[in-house]
Design an enzyme around this catalytic site. Sequence first.
Site, PDB file in Angstrom:
ATOM      1  N   SER A 155       0.882  -1.036   0.133  1.00  0.00           N
ATOM      2  CA  SER A 155      -0.058   0.124  -0.045  1.00  0.00           C
ATOM      3  C   SER A 155       0.898   1.086   0.053  1.00  0.00           C
ATOM      4  CB  SER A 155      -0.836   0.045   1.269  1.00  0.00           C
ATOM      5  OG  SER A 155      -1.619   1.244   1.328  1.00  0.00           O
ATOM      6  N   LEU A 202      -6.660  -2.399  -7.983  1.00  0.00           N
ATOM      7  CA  LEU A 202      -6.506  -1.061  -7.803  1.00  0.00           C
ATOM      8  C   LEU A 202      -7.640  -0.314  -8.769  1.00  0.00           C
ATOM      9  CD1 LEU A 202      -2.683  -0.337  -8.866  1.00  0.00           C
ATOM     10  CD2 LEU A 202      -4.026   0.334  -6.863  1.00  0.00           C
ATOM     11  N   HIS A 257      -4.891   0.255 -14.034  1.00  0.00           N
ATOM     12  CA  HIS A 257      -4.708  -1.314 -14.479  1.00  0.00           C
ATOM     13  C   HIS A 257      -3.681  -1.445 -15.463  1.00  0.00           C
ATOM     14  CE1 HIS A 257      -8.858  -2.952 -12.889  1.00  0.00           C
ATOM     15  NE2 HIS A 257      -8.129  -2.497 -11.736  1.00  0.00           N
ATOM     16  N   LYS A 295     -11.048  -7.058 -13.345  1.00  0.00           N
ATOM     17  CA  LYS A 295     -11.730  -6.703 -14.563  1.00  0.00           C
ATOM     18  C   LYS A 295     -12.045  -5.197 -14.236  1.00  0.00           C
ATOM     19  CE  LYS A 295     -15.579  -6.726 -12.368  1.00  0.00           C
ATOM     20  NZ  LYS A 295     -16.223  -5.543 -12.325  1.00  0.00           N
ATOM     21  N   ASP A 352     -17.954  -1.670 -14.957  1.00  0.00           N
ATOM     22  CA  ASP A 352     -18.134  -2.717 -13.787  1.00  0.00           C
ATOM     23  C   ASP A 352     -18.795  -4.016 -13.868  1.00  0.00           C
ATOM     24  OD1 ASP A 352     -17.798  -3.202 -10.945  1.00  0.00           O
ATOM     25  OD2 ASP A 352     -19.693  -2.174 -10.467  1.00  0.00           O
TER      26      ASP A 352
END
Length: 328
Positions: A34, A72, A77, A95, A175
């Site tokens: 992180s 992320l 990505h 994805k 999404d």
Amino acid sequence: MLRFGILSTAKIGRELVVPAIQDAENCVVAAIASRDLSKARAMADRFSVPHAFGSYEEMLASDLIDAVYIPLPTSQHIEWTIKAADAGKHVLCEKPMSLKASEIDAVIAARDRNKVLISEAFMVTYSPVWHKVRSLLQEGAIGRLRHVQGAFTYYNRDATNMRNKPELGGGGLPDIGVYPTITTRFVTGKEPIRVQASTDRDPEFGTDIYSSVRADFGEFELSFYISTQLAARQVMVFHGDKGFIEVKSPFNADRYGAEELELTNQNHSQSQHFRFQDARQYKLEAEAFSRAATGETEEVVTLESSVNNQKLIDAIYRASEKGGWEPV
């Protein structure tokens, strides 16, 4: 054991993927990274992970991991998948891999020059319910497939949620629109030719919140709608001349109901139910990815398939703006 590093402490990793990897038979979470070391350490302690890093770069440079899982925001990505591959790590990326199909070409190049496995994390393609749908179609259980119908909706107007932030890659199609498309392509082995669509956007967020889609696959049609501002619903139906298959909770079975399908014959005189108890699709995904990464023969989502799936999403956006049919 394939040793995973988790790139960020994102919710999907905390709640779904990290527990799945820890329960898998052939892989383990070895590190959490992180930009805030205290968050990495807290998550590492929660899951008894031995190593925590205060930067993504530090973890990628470490020889303590073999592979990276990337949860992320979508807008990051491509960048971090390529960086992980260039660090010699296998990559399982959430994805959608990208917001444009053309951007995935750079990821393919990174995969090839580094000789690593890179796969988009479509957990549904590892689920036994979808493998059963594929086998039923191949066996001719419903005869000639003519139409696929689907829906995937939920309600979310949280302004702080990344799904409602266009700069992070938010929106309904990235999404959840990717699910009716990937599952239809997965079980039929076919690709769409052209598409019609309409899309509505939230006036405050600017993200797409509703899409109605009709995709022509030549031998059959796929029609579906998705929304981030409708009551929660999931369904997929494959309709042929001799019967139909209804997948009850096709994408998030743990939250929307049992992972099962019903096969009904032509005149509704007979139905067969197939139920898959505790299938744990994220665990199956991690195990399949690990087998493929360590050289075993295993079916995983290829980057070439990711390109084709994103081409359809790209075409849906174009069709929504133009009206009429748009080639994929």
